[in-house]
Design an enzyme around this catalytic site. Sequence first.
Site, PDB file in Angstrom:
ATOM      1  N   PRO A   1      20.924  51.030  36.390  1.00 43.40           N
ATOM      2  CA  PRO A   1      22.308  50.861  35.926  1.00 43.40           C
ATOM      3  C   PRO A   1      23.317  51.738  36.681  1.00 43.40           C
ATOM      4  O   PRO A   1      24.450  51.330  36.908  1.00 43.40           O
ATOM      5  CB  PRO A   1      22.241  51.241  34.438  1.00 43.40           C
ATOM      6  CG  PRO A   1      20.852  50.897  34.051  1.00 43.40           C
ATOM      7  CD  PRO A   1      20.013  51.231  35.252  1.00 43.40           C
TER       8      PRO A   1
ATOM      9  N   ARG B   1      55.067  38.089  57.272  1.00 46.13           N
ATOM     10  CA  ARG B   1      54.762  36.934  58.136  1.00 46.13           C
ATOM     11  C   ARG B   1      55.634  35.733  57.753  1.00 46.13           C
ATOM     12  O   ARG B   1      55.709  35.357  56.585  1.00 46.13           O
ATOM     13  CB  ARG B   1      53.284  36.585  57.981  1.00 46.13           C
ATOM     14  CG  ARG B   1      52.848  35.341  58.702  1.00 46.13           C
ATOM     15  CD  ARG B   1      52.515  35.614  60.129  1.00 46.13           C
ATOM     16  NE  ARG B   1      52.096  34.391  60.811  1.00 46.13           N
ATOM     17  CZ  ARG B   1      52.089  34.254  62.129  1.00 46.13           C
ATOM     18  NH1 ARG B   1      52.469  35.253  62.905  1.00 46.13           N
ATOM     19  NH2 ARG B   1      51.677  33.130  62.675  1.00 46.13           N
TER      20      ARG B   1
ATOM     21  N   GLU C   1      23.207  52.586  39.853  1.00 43.24           N
ATOM     22  CA  GLU C   1      23.439  51.899  41.130  1.00 43.24           C
ATOM     23  C   GLU C   1      24.347  50.678  40.931  1.00 43.24           C
ATOM     24  O   GLU C   1      25.272  50.432  41.700  1.00 43.24           O
ATOM     25  CB  GLU C   1      22.075  51.468  41.701  1.00 43.24           C
ATOM     26  CG  GLU C   1      22.176  50.551  42.898  1.00 43.24           C
ATOM     27  CD  GLU C   1      20.819  50.332  43.579  1.00 43.24           C
ATOM     28  OE1 GLU C   1      19.810  50.922  43.131  1.00 43.24           O
ATOM     29  OE2 GLU C   1      20.783  49.572  44.556  1.00 43.24           O
TER      30      GLU C   1
END
Length: 380
Positions: free
Chosen positions: A243, A271, A245
């Site tokens: 958990p 843009r 990780e």
Amino acid sequence: MNYSSPWMTPELATFRDAIRRFVDAEVVPHQERWAKQQHVDRELWRKGGEMGMLLADIPEEYGGSGGSFAHQAIVFEELTDAGDMAFGIHVHAIVAHYILNQGTEAQKKKYLPLLASGEMVAAIAMSEPGAGSDLKGIRTTALPDAYGYHVNGSKIFISNGYLADLIVVVAKTNPDAGAKGVSLMLVETRDCPGFKVGRILEKIGQKGQDTCELFFDDVRVPADAVLGGVEGRGFAQLMTELPYERTILGVSGVAAIERALRLTVEHTKQRKAFGQALIDMQNTRFVLAEIKTEATIARTFIDRCIVDMLEGRMDTELASMAKYWISDLQCKVIDQCLQLFGGYGYMLEYPIAQMYVDARVQRIYGGANEIMKEIISRSL
Ligand SMILES: Cc1cc2nc3c(=O)[nH]c(=O)nc-3n(C[C@H](O)[C@H](O)[C@H](O)COP(=O)(O)OP(=O)(O)OC[C@H]3O[C@@H](n4cnc5c(N)ncnc54)[C@H](O)[C@@H]3O)c2cc1C
């Protein structure tokens, strides 16, 4: 919208500033070179150790910085925000937690200070060519002998594999005992006859991360190399520690979503096409409005997970939800953002392109998302 994570404090904000300065000075300028050489410089680990960021949430008595999971989460957020996927602190911190929570007192005293200072780099080796999702199928063995154990087998896709000095190797200490015959072995790789690092694997993204194959040919390890000192607890230890990780993967995933949104808003404001900024087109605004909503939901969710970690009540189910749902969202959002960059989004000099290739593996490692759903479904 004025939202501040409920776990943030002024002290953590100062810590975040310090980490950001470190990342700007010591990580960002080297990213291209690391991608070419396929690993970070060992020096970075020592500098990270001096900075106190490697084991931010490990108690000071073991050489850590004595902070909380919030400190460690900030380290991951700032690395992600700088577009870094090379510095494998994630795996390093994961291994430190295996040792802190599952190790013997002697193992904690021996290894944690060395990991905190960066003198040792850590890796965890579960996956093998023949077994990834289904770890019961591993073939690596660590069989007892008069001296201790001899380790035989090979591992694949091991993060930090090239630089690692300490590897937690998932191995069968009793191949006839099924899940109860699996142990986690602490293997020191310096001057280690029989240990070989294979090639650094060519990945589509995360180019600066040293993901390797590892080979163990009759590698001798002492009797006290079993994590926790008792054989056969490997699977239980994995289940307890995964958990952490998976929550970390969720933390990085949300940071990536937030960065993608920010970069895309900036780009679409400047843009122009058809005489207007891209953001003035309704489609652009709607896509970004959807992403902002999803980013907010993801932030709220991960903040809840971080609080659960801080209060010691994170469970396997919730961590699996965070890992699967956020990594799926991360890939979707980055793909949508890349579309709004047009051709520039396909050019690696634009961070969104790098984020696109870096993100894909989030759905695979740390347990494939399908495995996460299996785990969650057990609670239905
Ligand atoms: C860049 C990178 C870094 C990694 N780092 C590490 C590391 O440091 N340490 C380590 O030990 N491993 C590491 N891994 C390995 C990673 O954890 C595995 O790749 C992952 O667990 C999947 O295992 P596999 O590749 O063998 O795929 P497989 O087990 O062959 O699965 C392939 C696919 O089949 C499906 N699948 C499998 N089982 C089920 C099921 N029960 N139900 C439904 N669908 C299923 C899923 O879609 C899955 O993605 C890393 C991998 C990568 C790519």
